[in-house]
Design a protein around this motif. Sequence first.
Motif, PDB file in Angstrom:
ATOM      1  N   GLY A 100       0.814  -1.214   0.000  1.00  0.00           N
ATOM      2  CA  GLY A 100       0.000   0.000   0.000  1.00  0.00           C
ATOM      3  C   GLY A 100       0.842   1.255   0.000  1.00  0.00           C
ATOM      4  N   ALA A 101       0.209   2.352   0.371  1.00  0.00           N
ATOM      5  CA  ALA A 101       0.876   3.653   0.374  1.00  0.00           C
ATOM      6  C   ALA A 101       1.870   3.728   1.524  1.00  0.00           C
ATOM      7  CB  ALA A 101      -0.143   4.764   0.492  1.00  0.00           C
ATOM      8  N   MET A 102       3.041   4.262   1.223  1.00  0.00           N
ATOM      9  CA  MET A 102       4.061   4.441   2.260  1.00  0.00           C
ATOM     10  C   MET A 102       5.088   5.472   1.819  1.00  0.00           C
ATOM     11  SD  MET A 102       6.264   0.895   1.964  1.00  0.00           S
ATOM     12  CE  MET A 102       6.907   1.154   3.566  1.00  0.00           C
ATOM     13  N   GLN A 103       5.964   5.831   2.728  1.00  0.00           N
ATOM     14  CA  GLN A 103       7.051   6.757   2.434  1.00  0.00           C
ATOM     15  C   GLN A 103       8.371   6.028   2.591  1.00  0.00           C
ATOM     16  OE1 GLN A 103       6.370  10.053   5.129  1.00  0.00           O
ATOM     17  NE2 GLN A 103       5.392  11.200   3.475  1.00  0.00           N
ATOM     18  N   LEU A 104       9.319   6.366   1.706  1.00  0.00           N
ATOM     19  CA  LEU A 104      10.646   5.747   1.731  1.00  0.00           C
ATOM     20  C   LEU A 104      11.710   6.824   1.851  1.00  0.00           C
ATOM     21  CD1 LEU A 104      10.287   3.288  -1.276  1.00  0.00           C
ATOM     22  CD2 LEU A 104      10.143   2.703   1.132  1.00  0.00           C
ATOM     23  N   LYS A 105      12.860   6.438   2.354  1.00  0.00           N
ATOM     24  CA  LYS A 105      14.029   7.314   2.336  1.00  0.00           C
ATOM     25  C   LYS A 105      14.765   7.079   1.027  1.00  0.00           C
ATOM     26  CE  LYS A 105      14.877   7.749   7.246  1.00  0.00           C
ATOM     27  NZ  LYS A 105      15.882   7.683   8.318  1.00  0.00           N
ATOM     28  N   SER A 106      15.234   8.135   0.424  1.00  0.00           N
ATOM     29  CA  SER A 106      15.933   8.009  -0.855  1.00  0.00           C
ATOM     30  C   SER A 106      17.263   7.281  -0.714  1.00  0.00           C
ATOM     31  CB  SER A 106      16.155   9.399  -1.473  1.00  0.00           C
ATOM     32  OG  SER A 106      16.906  10.210  -0.599  1.00  0.00           O
ATOM     33  N   ALA A 107      17.790   7.171   0.485  1.00  0.00           N
ATOM     34  CA  ALA A 107      19.063   6.469   0.700  1.00  0.00           C
ATOM     35  C   ALA A 107      18.945   4.973   0.506  1.00  0.00           C
ATOM     36  CB  ALA A 107      19.570   6.756   2.109  1.00  0.00           C
ATOM     37  N   PHE A 108      17.702   4.443   0.472  1.00  0.00           N
ATOM     38  CA  PHE A 108      17.497   3.013   0.333  1.00  0.00           C
ATOM     39  C   PHE A 108      16.949   2.623  -1.030  1.00  0.00           C
ATOM     40  CE2 PHE A 108      16.871   3.722   4.999  1.00  0.00           C
ATOM     41  CZ  PHE A 108      18.094   3.200   5.367  1.00  0.00           C
ATOM     42  N   VAL A 109      17.028   3.498  -2.021  1.00  0.00           N
ATOM     43  CA  VAL A 109      16.540   3.177  -3.371  1.00  0.00           C
ATOM     44  C   VAL A 109      17.576   3.584  -4.402  1.00  0.00           C
ATOM     45  CG1 VAL A 109      14.115   3.447  -2.729  1.00  0.00           C
ATOM     46  CG2 VAL A 109      15.334   5.384  -3.675  1.00  0.00           C
ATOM     47  N   LYS A 110      17.472   2.966  -5.586  1.00  0.00           N
ATOM     48  CA  LYS A 110      18.278   3.401  -6.724  1.00  0.00           C
ATOM     49  C   LYS A 110      17.349   3.587  -7.906  1.00  0.00           C
ATOM     50  CE  LYS A 110      19.539  -1.102  -8.579  1.00  0.00           C
ATOM     51  NZ  LYS A 110      20.608  -1.969  -9.013  1.00  0.00           N
ATOM     52  N   LYS A 111      17.714   4.514  -8.776  1.00  0.00           N
ATOM     53  CA  LYS A 111      16.892   4.811  -9.938  1.00  0.00           C
ATOM     54  C   LYS A 111      16.938   3.626 -10.893  1.00  0.00           C
ATOM     55  CE  LYS A 111      16.011   8.700 -12.978  1.00  0.00           C
ATOM     56  NZ  LYS A 111      16.413  10.050 -13.296  1.00  0.00           N
ATOM     57  N   ALA A 112      15.778   3.225 -11.363  1.00  0.00           N
ATOM     58  CA  ALA A 112      15.704   2.056 -12.258  1.00  0.00           C
ATOM     59  C   ALA A 112      15.938   2.443 -13.711  1.00  0.00           C
ATOM     60  CB  ALA A 112      14.345   1.389 -12.125  1.00  0.00           C
TER      61      ALA A 112
END
Length: 112
Positions: A100-112
């Motif tokens: 569902g809906a949530m918020q993430l920190k950008s430090a834990f993602v990479k651009k696909a």
Amino acid sequence: MEALPACPQCGSTFTYADGDLLICPECAHEWSATAETEAESGFEVRDAHGNLLADGDTVTVIKDLKVKGSSLVVKVGTKVKNIRLVEGDHDIDCKIDGIGAMQLKSAFVKKA
């Protein structure tokens, strides 16, 4: 008639345009109208590898993330489509399939 922004120096609402400059008649402060729009959109979000993110991008989670308040986990490699950037500690708003809906920190993602 277009509403002009208030003076950034004294807060007066009586500003007027003179070419591409905005002028405050009360404190005589002058500033660029284009600098005003650049300053408003000045916040930027970067992923874990330093790539600039934008609204609507697709990102991939690079670390298992526990969802607070439940036993769910967002697994490594989960693709998150159509992100929305917001200001704050958790700077990505998104919807993850199955969670569902949530918020993430950008430090834990990479651009696909």
